[in-house]
Write a protein that holds these residues in place. Structure first.
Motif, PDB file in Angstrom:
ATOM      1  N   LEU A 500      16.659   3.028   0.328  1.00 34.95           N
ATOM      2  CA  LEU A 500      15.379   3.650   0.017  1.00 34.95           C
ATOM      3  C   LEU A 500      14.740   3.009  -1.201  1.00 34.95           C
ATOM      4  CD1 LEU A 500      16.168   7.429   0.638  1.00 34.95           C
ATOM      5  CD2 LEU A 500      14.804   5.899   2.054  1.00 34.95           C
ATOM      6  N   LYS A 501      15.578   2.636  -2.174  1.00 36.86           N
ATOM      7  CA  LYS A 501      15.050   1.979  -3.366  1.00 36.86           C
ATOM      8  C   LYS A 501      14.417   0.639  -3.013  1.00 36.86           C
ATOM      9  CE  LYS A 501      16.401   0.499  -8.012  1.00 36.86           C
ATOM     10  NZ  LYS A 501      17.526   0.377  -8.966  1.00 36.86           N
ATOM     11  N   LYS A 502      15.050  -0.091  -2.108  1.00 36.51           N
ATOM     12  CA  LYS A 502      14.483  -1.368  -1.659  1.00 36.51           C
ATOM     13  C   LYS A 502      13.156  -1.164  -0.930  1.00 36.51           C
ATOM     14  CE  LYS A 502      17.613  -4.490  -2.863  1.00 36.51           C
ATOM     15  NZ  LYS A 502      17.286  -5.692  -3.664  1.00 36.51           N
ATOM     16  N   LEU A 503      13.116  -0.119  -0.095  1.00 37.21           N
ATOM     17  CA  LEU A 503      11.872   0.160   0.639  1.00 37.21           C
ATOM     18  C   LEU A 503      10.720   0.444  -0.310  1.00 37.21           C
ATOM     19  CD1 LEU A 503      13.143   2.404   3.581  1.00 37.21           C
ATOM     20  CD2 LEU A 503      12.341   0.049   3.720  1.00 37.21           C
ATOM     21  N   LEU A 504      10.991   1.220  -1.366  1.00 42.58           N
ATOM     22  CA  LEU A 504       9.945   1.543  -2.324  1.00 42.58           C
ATOM     23  C   LEU A 504       9.575   0.337  -3.183  1.00 42.58           C
ATOM     24  CD1 LEU A 504      11.168   5.066  -3.452  1.00 42.58           C
ATOM     25  CD2 LEU A 504       9.348   4.529  -1.839  1.00 42.58           C
ATOM     26  N   GLU A 505      10.542  -0.496  -3.474  1.00 45.76           N
ATOM     27  CA  GLU A 505      10.296  -1.650  -4.342  1.00 45.76           C
ATOM     28  C   GLU A 505       9.366  -2.659  -3.669  1.00 45.76           C
ATOM     29  OE1 GLU A 505      12.826  -5.246  -6.564  1.00 45.76           O
ATOM     30  OE2 GLU A 505      13.857  -3.615  -5.510  1.00 45.76           O
ATOM     31  N   PHE A 506       9.549  -2.872  -2.369  1.00 45.21           N
ATOM     32  CA  PHE A 506       8.738  -3.864  -1.655  1.00 45.21           C
ATOM     33  C   PHE A 506       7.621  -3.229  -0.822  1.00 45.21           C
ATOM     34  CE2 PHE A 506      12.882  -5.941  -2.258  1.00 45.21           C
ATOM     35  CZ  PHE A 506      12.474  -7.112  -2.893  1.00 45.21           C
ATOM     36  N   ASP A 507       7.324  -1.959  -1.062  1.00 45.93           N
ATOM     37  CA  ASP A 507       6.226  -1.253  -0.380  1.00 45.93           C
ATOM     38  C   ASP A 507       6.390  -1.227   1.141  1.00 45.93           C
ATOM     39  OD1 ASP A 507       5.087  -0.798  -2.812  1.00 45.93           O
ATOM     40  OD2 ASP A 507       3.754  -2.533  -2.717  1.00 45.93           O
ATOM     41  N   ASP A 508       7.628  -1.273   1.617  1.00 43.94           N
ATOM     42  CA  ASP A 508       7.843  -1.199   3.060  1.00 43.94           C
ATOM     43  C   ASP A 508       7.712   0.225   3.582  1.00 43.94           C
ATOM     44  OD1 ASP A 508       8.281  -3.880   3.265  1.00 43.94           O
ATOM     45  OD2 ASP A 508      10.448  -3.735   2.997  1.00 43.94           O
ATOM     46  N   GLY A 509       7.700   1.200   2.690  1.00 48.43           N
ATOM     47  CA  GLY A 509       7.667   2.589   3.126  1.00 48.43           C
ATOM     48  C   GLY A 509       6.349   3.001   3.753  1.00 48.43           C
ATOM     49  N   TYR A 510       5.274   2.295   3.422  1.00 48.15           N
ATOM     50  CA  TYR A 510       3.982   2.665   3.999  1.00 48.15           C
ATOM     51  C   TYR A 510       3.226   1.469   4.579  1.00 48.15           C
ATOM     52  CZ  TYR A 510       1.935   0.897  -0.358  1.00 48.15           C
ATOM     53  OH  TYR A 510       1.569   0.109  -1.416  1.00 48.15           O
ATOM     54  N   ARG A 511       3.898   0.323   4.714  1.00 49.81           N
ATOM     55  CA  ARG A 511       3.216  -0.856   5.217  1.00 49.81           C
ATOM     56  C   ARG A 511       2.788  -0.690   6.674  1.00 49.81           C
ATOM     57  NH1 ARG A 511       6.356  -5.923   3.752  1.00 49.81           N
ATOM     58  NH2 ARG A 511       5.469  -5.389   1.730  1.00 49.81           N
ATOM     59  N   PHE A 512       3.502   0.151   7.409  1.00 46.59           N
ATOM     60  CA  PHE A 512       3.156   0.333   8.817  1.00 46.59           C
ATOM     61  C   PHE A 512       1.829   1.071   8.991  1.00 46.59           C
ATOM     62  CE2 PHE A 512       5.478   4.056   7.482  1.00 46.59           C
ATOM     63  CZ  PHE A 512       4.802   5.107   8.071  1.00 46.59           C
ATOM     64  N   LEU A 513       1.268   1.614   7.906  1.00 55.02           N
ATOM     65  CA  LEU A 513      -0.014   2.310   7.994  1.00 55.02           C
ATOM     66  C   LEU A 513      -1.206   1.377   7.821  1.00 55.02           C
ATOM     67  CD1 LEU A 513       0.819   5.448   5.822  1.00 55.02           C
ATOM     68  CD2 LEU A 513       0.650   5.350   8.304  1.00 55.02           C
ATOM     69  N   LYS A 514      -0.976   0.079   7.734  1.00 54.43           N
ATOM     70  CA  LYS A 514      -2.055  -0.865   7.457  1.00 54.43           C
ATOM     71  C   LYS A 514      -3.169  -0.854   8.504  1.00 54.43           C
ATOM     72  CE  LYS A 514      -2.880  -5.666   6.096  1.00 54.43           C
ATOM     73  NZ  LYS A 514      -2.269  -6.989   5.838  1.00 54.43           N
ATOM     74  N   GLY A 518      -8.441   3.932   5.925  1.00 55.49           N
ATOM     75  CA  GLY A 518      -8.367   4.972   4.904  1.00 55.49           C
ATOM     76  C   GLY A 518      -7.011   5.144   4.269  1.00 55.49           C
ATOM     77  N   THR A 519      -5.981   4.511   4.786  1.00 56.99           N
ATOM     78  CA  THR A 519      -4.642   4.642   4.209  1.00 56.99           C
ATOM     79  C   THR A 519      -4.489   3.678   3.030  1.00 56.99           C
ATOM     80  OG1 THR A 519      -3.790   3.011   5.798  1.00 56.99           O
ATOM     81  CG2 THR A 519      -3.653   5.340   6.414  1.00 56.99           C
ATOM     82  N   PRO A 520      -3.505   3.925   2.131  1.00 54.02           N
ATOM     83  CA  PRO A 520      -3.305   3.004   0.996  1.00 54.02           C
ATOM     84  C   PRO A 520      -3.026   1.576   1.428  1.00 54.02           C
ATOM     85  CG  PRO A 520      -2.132   5.065   0.623  1.00 54.02           C
ATOM     86  CD  PRO A 520      -2.652   5.123   2.028  1.00 54.02           C
ATOM     87  N   ALA A 521      -2.248   1.411   2.508  1.00 46.97           N
ATOM     88  CA  ALA A 521      -1.947   0.057   2.970  1.00 46.97           C
ATOM     89  C   ALA A 521      -3.204  -0.644   3.479  1.00 46.97           C
ATOM     90  CB  ALA A 521      -0.882   0.111   4.065  1.00 46.97           C
ATOM     91  N   PHE A 522      -4.087   0.108   4.104  1.00 46.78           N
ATOM     92  CA  PHE A 522      -5.339  -0.485   4.595  1.00 46.78           C
ATOM     93  C   PHE A 522      -6.203  -0.971   3.444  1.00 46.78           C
ATOM     94  CE2 PHE A 522      -9.863   0.137   5.488  1.00 46.78           C
ATOM     95  CZ  PHE A 522     -10.034  -0.680   6.595  1.00 46.78           C
ATOM     96  N   TRP A 523      -6.365  -0.130   2.399  1.00 51.97           N
ATOM     97  CA  TRP A 523      -7.205  -0.527   1.272  1.00 51.97           C
ATOM     98  C   TRP A 523      -6.547  -1.623   0.444  1.00 51.97           C
ATOM     99  CZ3 TRP A 523     -11.890   0.367   1.910  1.00 51.97           C
ATOM    100  CH2 TRP A 523     -12.350   1.548   2.473  1.00 51.97           C
ATOM    101  N   GLN A 524      -5.226  -1.678   0.454  1.00 55.10           N
ATOM    102  CA  GLN A 524      -4.554  -2.787  -0.230  1.00 55.10           C
ATOM    103  C   GLN A 524      -4.866  -4.108   0.466  1.00 55.10           C
ATOM    104  OE1 GLN A 524      -0.221  -3.260   0.068  1.00 55.10           O
ATOM    105  NE2 GLN A 524      -0.156  -3.257  -2.162  1.00 55.10           N
ATOM    106  N   GLY A 525      -4.848  -4.099   1.818  1.00 54.56           N
ATOM    107  CA  GLY A 525      -5.215  -5.307   2.558  1.00 54.56           C
ATOM    108  C   GLY A 525      -6.669  -5.688   2.335  1.00 54.56           C
ATOM    109  N   ALA A 526      -7.557  -4.672   2.286  1.00 53.66           N
ATOM    110  CA  ALA A 526      -8.974  -4.961   2.026  1.00 53.66           C
ATOM    111  C   ALA A 526      -9.165  -5.562   0.634  1.00 53.66           C
ATOM    112  CB  ALA A 526      -9.789  -3.678   2.177  1.00 53.66           C
ATOM    113  N   GLN A 527      -8.417  -5.050  -0.337  1.00 52.90           N
ATOM    114  CA  GLN A 527      -8.526  -5.595  -1.695  1.00 52.90           C
ATOM    115  C   GLN A 527      -8.057  -7.048  -1.743  1.00 52.90           C
ATOM    116  OE1 GLN A 527      -5.768  -3.983  -4.509  1.00 52.90           O
ATOM    117  NE2 GLN A 527      -7.071  -4.403  -6.275  1.00 52.90           N
TER     118      GLN A 527
END
Length: 600
Positions: A500-514, A518-527
């Motif tokens: 779980l620590k690895k997932l949080l460190e590399f942002d894999d926990g929410y990358r599937f929401l890209k 409106g999701t954080p992963a989507f706006w991160q890609g837009a940025q």
């Protein structure tokens, strides 16, 4: 005297015409003389020239044989006459140069832009029955698919003339619809390519996508009456957006089974047409707020349930109380009366109490000087009895992707027979996104006009994207613990603190929401895309924003009127009628804005 007789005497006129045609065919000198006179008049008389051009264009559009003959003559002359070919090439070169020079003039560019966006989504594909733009379709010619027997058989099955206008005794002469998009058979490029390859298009209407006609028993229902006859009620928080009159949605869509037998028993029965009853639809009877509040015609509800009992496959086993022994009101102590003492003591959900205010105004505007809804305030003062109904109270929500009958149960008016939903068995597989695309763009218009179905389709698509992306999210992670993980080890890995620590460190926990807007992963890609543009193109010197001036777009309103089969134009509509037209057609309004943006 001869001219006067020619104008007044019809038999004499036909006789003179026949003699003239006969002489033109027989006498070569007379024919050359007539041609010379015609050419001379065409060059001298401007009005005559415009009239001849108009007649020629009209004949070219209407007469298929004349069109093919003109094309064949043009090609033969182009390839057979070297001088003519040189003249055509030189004229095209000059024309391209003139267009290049005119492209720098604002008036010319504006004229070209308006010409491109003149036609809206009013061209119906004869295979998938979707409303499309002109650049997305081409003329459907059945003879083109007679290459071999396989292609010809698929074309005969798939191509239909359901939305092709055919004149009848009710049409005005000359019929105005023959000059519109409904007067010609069109096919989209996707279906055209599939049939050419001998493959049935997945979006084809015969691939279990045919829509059943809505009977009068269901067409007369308002939104609250439709909810009262639904086996599953799709609850969603819809907001009236501040400008434009369109609707928005906040939060998830929850589908809850409803007890329509109990609802049918609680509603009073009256055989008189037009007897109305004020009804509040609630999620729970103890809540002060309501989900929907309208007048209900109990006779319409009873007739709709009787029709669904006869035709809909999901209502076959539902047994209604035909004798109408209303036991619920007596046992529960008149729970249908809306009084101040009918609310039980306990915790009341504040969010549900103010749901009606949020739905109507998108913000809280209630003051001591002015109520939120003046019209509703007057109704509440002059009507005493209000029936409170909570058909879905005490039931657990259904799983949207697992319940195969959920779509038909939520929208029985759109699916009168309960068939041809997404989970229907099909010869050709159809993805969820392509299915909803076909439904919302369908020429019938029932899906595009239903705002609840649009938000239901949007939420279903997002849920399906999330579920499909979750299965591969862990296998594409950056951490060493999230790569090459077998299916039976996923649960163990999620229970491990280090994983779980690895997932949080590399942002894999929410990358599937890209892919979900409106999701954080989507706006991160837009940025990141924006920063990449700055690095490649430099810092922008100015920014611009675009808004939809749909009330001033006459072509948008004319397109909606054509879709509805009305001969009116936008110029003859009042301001209130324009607002209602746009509010009832949110899909067409959004598509036109997107189309104008891409053309710009």
């Amino acid at each position: 005297m001869s001219i006067r007789k020619y104008q007044k005497n019809l038999l004499h006129r036909e006789k003179v015409k026949e003699m003239s045609v006969s002489k033109y065919r027989r006498d070569m000198l007379h024919r050359e003389k007539v041609k010379e006179m015609s050419v001379s008049k065409y060059r001298r008389d401007m009005l005559h020239r415009e009239k001849v051009k108009e007649m020629s264009v009209s004949k070219y559009r209407r007469d298929m044989l004349h069109r093919q003959s003109v094309k064949a003559m043009t090609k033969a002359r182009y390839y057979g006459n070297a001088d003519h070919k040189k003249r055509v090439l030189a004229a095209n070169k000059v024309k391209r140069q003139q267009l290049k020079e005119k492209a720098e003039q604002f008036d010319f560019v504006m004229e070209q832009f308006l010409a491109k966006v003149k036609d809206g989504p009013e061209f119906v594909c004869c295979v998938c029955h979707r409303l499309l733009f002109r650049h997305q379709v081409l003329n459907c010619k059945r003879d083109f698919y007679n290459k071999n027997e396989a292609v010809a058989s698929f074309a005969d099955k798939c191509i239909t003339e359901v939305y092709l206008h055919k004149c009848n005794k009710d049409c005005e002469k000359p019929c105005q619809l023959l000059d519109t998009a409904r007067g010609c058979l069109w096919i989209c490029y996707n279906c055209h390519g599939k049939i050419n390859k001998g493959i049935m298009p997945p979006e084809c209407a015969i691939n279990s996508l045919k829509v059943d006609p809505i009977p009068p028993e269901l067409a007369c229902l308002n939104s609250l009456e439709q909810h009262l006859i639904s086996l599953n009620i799709p609850f969603m928080k819809m907001l009236a957006l501040p400008k434009g009159g369109q609707n928005g949605v906040h939060g998830p869509v929850t589908c809850v089974p409803a007890n329509i037998v109990q609802t049918s028993n609680v509603l009073p029965r009256c055989n008189m047409e037009g007897s109305l009853l004020r009804v509040k639809l609630k999620r729970k009877l103890t809540y002060k707020g309501h989900y929907e509040y309208q007048f209900v015609d109990t006779m319409h509800v009873r007739q709709a349930l009787q029709y669904l009992k006869r035709t809909n496959v999901h209502y076959k086993d539902v047994e209604f109380n035909e004798a109408w022994l209303n036991e619920f009101c007596r046992e529960e102590g008149d729970l249908g009366k809306d009084t101040d003492g009918d609310v039980e003591s306990g915790k009341v959900d504040c969010e549900d109490e103010l749901l009606h205010d949020r739905q109507q105004h998108c913000m809280f505007q209630d003051t001591c000087l002015m109520p939120v809804d003046i019209g509703q305030e007057m109704l509440d003062q002059y009507f005493d009895d209000i029936l409170n109904l909570a058909p879905a109270e005490g039931n657990s929500p259904v799983k949207l992707l697992s319940d195969h009958a959920n779509e038909a149960k939520c929208f029985p008016v759109l699916f009168p027979q309960g068939l041809n939903t997404y989970h229907e068995s099909r010869a050709n597989r159809l993805t969820l996104s392509r299915y909803f695309n076909n439904r919302i763009l369908h020429a019938d218009g029932r899906f595009a006009h239903n705002v609840e179905y649009i938000f239901f389709a949007q939420y279903m698509s997002e849920i399906e994207q999330v579920v499909s992306n979750v299965s591969i999210a862990l296998r594409k992670g950056k951490g060493c613990m999230s790569q090459n993980v077998p299916d039976n080890k996923v649960n163990d890995m999620l229970k491990n603190d280090e994983s779980l620590k690895k997932l949080l460190e590399f942002d894999d926990g929410y990358r599937f929401l890209k892919p979900i807007r409106g999701t954080p992963a989507f706006w991160q890609g837009a940025q990141r895309d924006l920063l990449a543009c700055v690095r490649q193109l430099g810092v922008p010197t100015w920014f611009c924003s675009f808004s939809s001036a749909d009330m001033r777009w006459t072509n948008l309103l004319d397109s909606i009127l054509k879709q509805e089969g009305r001969a009116q134009t936008a110029a003859g509509l009042e301001w209130a009628d324009r607002c209602d037209l746009l509010r009832c057609n949110p899909v067409t309004a959004a598509r036109m804005f997107d189309f104008r943006w891409h053309v710009f």
